[in-house]
Design a protein around this motif. Sequence first.
Motif, PDB file in Angstrom:
ATOM      1  N   ILE A 100     -25.050  -3.179   8.926  1.00 12.37           N
ATOM      2  CA  ILE A 100     -23.778  -3.395   9.742  1.00 12.37           C
ATOM      3  C   ILE A 100     -22.602  -4.120   9.096  1.00 12.37           C
ATOM      4  O   ILE A 100     -21.569  -3.470   9.061  1.00 12.37           O
ATOM      5  CB  ILE A 100     -23.977  -3.926  11.185  1.00 12.37           C
ATOM      6  N   ALA A 101     -22.896  -5.182   8.677  1.00 16.37           N
ATOM      7  CA  ALA A 101     -21.946  -5.980   8.031  1.00 16.37           C
ATOM      8  C   ALA A 101     -21.297  -5.252   6.915  1.00 16.37           C
ATOM      9  O   ALA A 101     -20.190  -5.323   6.689  1.00 16.37           O
ATOM     10  CB  ALA A 101     -22.638  -7.552   7.415  1.00 16.37           C
ATOM     11  N   ILE A 102     -22.013  -4.619   5.955  1.00 17.92           N
ATOM     12  CA  ILE A 102     -21.560  -3.788   4.870  1.00 17.92           C
ATOM     13  C   ILE A 102     -20.876  -2.738   5.295  1.00 17.92           C
ATOM     14  O   ILE A 102     -19.753  -2.460   4.860  1.00 17.92           O
ATOM     15  CB  ILE A 102     -22.802  -3.447   4.001  1.00 17.92           C
ATOM     16  N   LEU A 103     -21.169  -2.087   6.374  1.00 21.04           N
ATOM     17  CA  LEU A 103     -20.680  -0.949   6.798  1.00 21.04           C
ATOM     18  C   LEU A 103     -19.130  -1.147   7.179  1.00 21.04           C
ATOM     19  O   LEU A 103     -18.119  -0.519   7.165  1.00 21.04           O
ATOM     20  CB  LEU A 103     -21.419  -0.155   8.044  1.00 21.04           C
ATOM     21  N   ILE A 104     -19.212  -2.562   8.291  1.00 23.69           N
ATOM     22  CA  ILE A 104     -17.927  -2.899   8.699  1.00 23.69           C
ATOM     23  C   ILE A 104     -16.937  -3.030   7.519  1.00 23.69           C
ATOM     24  O   ILE A 104     -15.601  -2.687   7.342  1.00 23.69           O
ATOM     25  CB  ILE A 104     -17.911  -4.068   9.474  1.00 23.69           C
ATOM     26  N   ILE A 105     -17.350  -3.652   6.160  1.00 24.28           N
ATOM     27  CA  ILE A 105     -16.504  -4.016   5.330  1.00 24.28           C
ATOM     28  C   ILE A 105     -16.196  -2.596   4.602  1.00 24.28           C
ATOM     29  O   ILE A 105     -15.117  -2.694   4.282  1.00 24.28           O
ATOM     30  CB  ILE A 105     -16.998  -5.090   4.378  1.00 24.28           C
ATOM     31  N   ALA A 106     -17.014  -1.859   4.392  1.00 27.41           N
ATOM     32  CA  ALA A 106     -16.802  -0.637   3.454  1.00 27.41           C
ATOM     33  C   ALA A 106     -15.899   0.327   4.445  1.00 27.41           C
ATOM     34  O   ALA A 106     -14.862   0.894   3.827  1.00 27.41           O
ATOM     35  CB  ALA A 106     -18.169   0.199   3.564  1.00 27.41           C
ATOM     36  N   GLY A 107     -15.904   0.235   5.695  1.00 27.47           N
ATOM     37  CA  GLY A 107     -15.068   1.034   6.617  1.00 27.47           C
ATOM     38  C   GLY A 107     -13.515   0.393   6.713  1.00 27.47           C
ATOM     39  O   GLY A 107     -12.611   1.140   7.168  1.00 27.47           O
TER      40      GLY A 107
ATOM     41  N   VAL B  87     -15.389  -9.329  -1.221  1.00 23.93           N
ATOM     42  CA  VAL B  87     -16.601 -10.261  -1.400  1.00 23.93           C
ATOM     43  C   VAL B  87     -16.696 -11.439  -0.286  1.00 23.93           C
ATOM     44  O   VAL B  87     -17.534 -11.631   0.388  1.00 23.93           O
ATOM     45  CB  VAL B  87     -17.037 -10.817  -2.702  1.00 23.93           C
ATOM     46  N   TYR B  88     -15.415 -12.158  -0.298  1.00 23.30           N
ATOM     47  CA  TYR B  88     -15.162 -13.026   0.629  1.00 23.30           C
ATOM     48  C   TYR B  88     -15.230 -12.567   1.964  1.00 23.30           C
ATOM     49  O   TYR B  88     -16.172 -13.201   2.923  1.00 23.30           O
ATOM     50  CB  TYR B  88     -13.718 -13.842   0.321  1.00 23.30           C
ATOM     51  N   ASP B  89     -14.593 -11.434   2.274  1.00 29.08           N
ATOM     52  CA  ASP B  89     -14.689 -10.892   3.728  1.00 29.08           C
ATOM     53  C   ASP B  89     -16.192 -10.492   4.096  1.00 29.08           C
ATOM     54  O   ASP B  89     -16.526 -10.893   5.065  1.00 29.08           O
ATOM     55  CB  ASP B  89     -13.963  -9.598   3.743  1.00 29.08           C
ATOM     56  N   LEU B  90     -17.168 -10.026   3.148  1.00 27.40           N
ATOM     57  CA  LEU B  90     -18.307  -9.419   3.511  1.00 27.40           C
ATOM     58  C   LEU B  90     -19.192 -10.717   3.613  1.00 27.40           C
ATOM     59  O   LEU B  90     -20.015 -10.620   4.745  1.00 27.40           O
ATOM     60  CB  LEU B  90     -18.776  -8.850   2.019  1.00 27.40           C
TER      61      LEU B  90
END
Lengths: 362, 243
Positions: free
Chosen positions: A43-50, A60-63
């Motif tokens: 979920i965390a990766i998807l949020i950043i990806a989207g 990277v920092y946001d992730l």
Amino acid sequence: MSTSRRASANDTTAVTQQTGPSVLPDLGTGRVALSIIIVAQVIAILIIAGYESRLDLNTVYDLLLVSAYVQAIALGVLLMLKLLAPQFEGMRLGKGTVIVALLVMAVTVAVTEAALFGLHYFGVTDSFWPQWHLSLLVRALLISALVVPLMLRYFSVHHHARLEAESKQAANLQALQSRIRPHFLFNSMNAVASMLRSDPENAEKALHDLADVFRVLLADARKLVPITAETELARQYLEVEKLRLGDRLQIRWLTSNVPRHAMIPSLTLQPLIENAIYHGIEPRFGGGLIKVEMWREAQMLNIMVTNPLPEVPTKAHNKGNKIAMDNLRQRLESHFGQQANLQAFEQFGNYHAKIKIPIVKD
Amino acid sequence: MKILIVDDEKLARARLRELITKIGGHAVVGEAVNGSNAIEQTMELKPDVLLMDIRMPVMDGLEAATHLMGMDEPPGVIFTTAYDEHALEAFEVNAVDYLLKPIRKERLDAALKKAHGLTLKQLREVNRAQEEPTARTHISVQLRGKISLIPIQDVIYFMADSKYVTVTTSNERHLIEDSLVSLDDEFGERFLRIHRNALVATNYIRGIEKQPSGRWSVLLRDTDDKLEVSRRHTAEVRRWARR
């Protein structure tokens, strides 16, 4: 006589399915915990990806920041499940999903508030109640509300697939054990062992009979065989039993008008005779007579095996007997549907097992 | 050691005899074909050890062993069995000696060397471990150190007084060691409780009769005894009689 006590030894208890498909599985397991952590990270990766349009160090920092936040929620959920899992177990899936979802949302709110408080406390944000506070909460709750039902669905399907595999395995084992009574196998071997020196010729013959019987018992019981093959098997089986029981076992065959080339399901007659010996002859001091009758009636073939009841009444219909009979009944039904039937009844001190099947020719 | 072989299968007995001869140093004093036969022979031949099958007609090995415990000097018992998952587990747990068929010479030798007596407690534990504990087929009565067996189907009633329980058949009456409560538990299906102190075999009941006193009595086959039904059990007995 404790036939029932003995016979129960031959059965494996079926895997009882305590949990139907519409029930929550155990959520306190390590496997569930691992899945939650992985899904949280996804979920965390998807949020950043989207969300991010660029790809640089800030990404990277946001992730890292989002991961920390989502994983904190995941850990909160794990803690909550660890504490409450026993309460959920066995709960209906629908009701359970609603309750778990609400609890996960509560954890989400708690973790979010704690995070915001921490950020403010350490001076990262200016206010404890920043503009985006409400929007963050709403988005987090929305994701929780969407993900929880999906995961529960996954856990429950996975859990029941495993249960089903286990119970299928147990059923197969049970079917096999209902065909091969260990009692018969080991007693026969003991009898053969005692003859090896004194009567090697008959010992050898008995071993051959035993081998033939077991070849059929271990083979696919779903196929049709000529009736002559089935009666030959029964004869060989009886030879072995005769060895053990001697004069206590008397047998009379009565056949009339049975077409020689009729096909019947493999292991139709033998289990009936085995039951008759186990429940009718062995418990009787003087043994008794087993009658095997086969006759034709129009387009139907009748097979009836009769044995005397034990002198001392036992709980005759115990599990061992029942499993063997159920197994046979199922096989008859799968071959002939409603056309075939298997009846068992007591009459004048005798026990009768009767099969009626349509005559099938090769 | 003096050994009694107990098995309903002739070849199984022959095998044991052959193995014992090979081992040497022991004497087979007799063979029995079922549990009650084993008890008779044990009293007559006084063996040190019984090699006894479990599943046998008339009376099984576990029950025979239970009755034998009533002897002044019960013999050692080693069970021999082809396959009996539940009994074997119970044996393991309670350190009861047993041998699996086909029996090996070395195992038999070892078992005979360490053979020891059983205790009633061990047997009770074994029986409790059975999936469907079954009732005994006989009641054992001790008479001058001997055991006499009464088939349960011959028992007309059990009666308790302040100290003892008696068992009555058409021609005998004996004191037994069992309590009425345990008998009721074990044989409840065959017997009807008609009084705090009496259990009556239902298939010996001929009818019930109202006494001038207003109480009911049970009339029995094969005996002239009339047994009084207590007030508390009247309803149940009358319900049973109406069936």
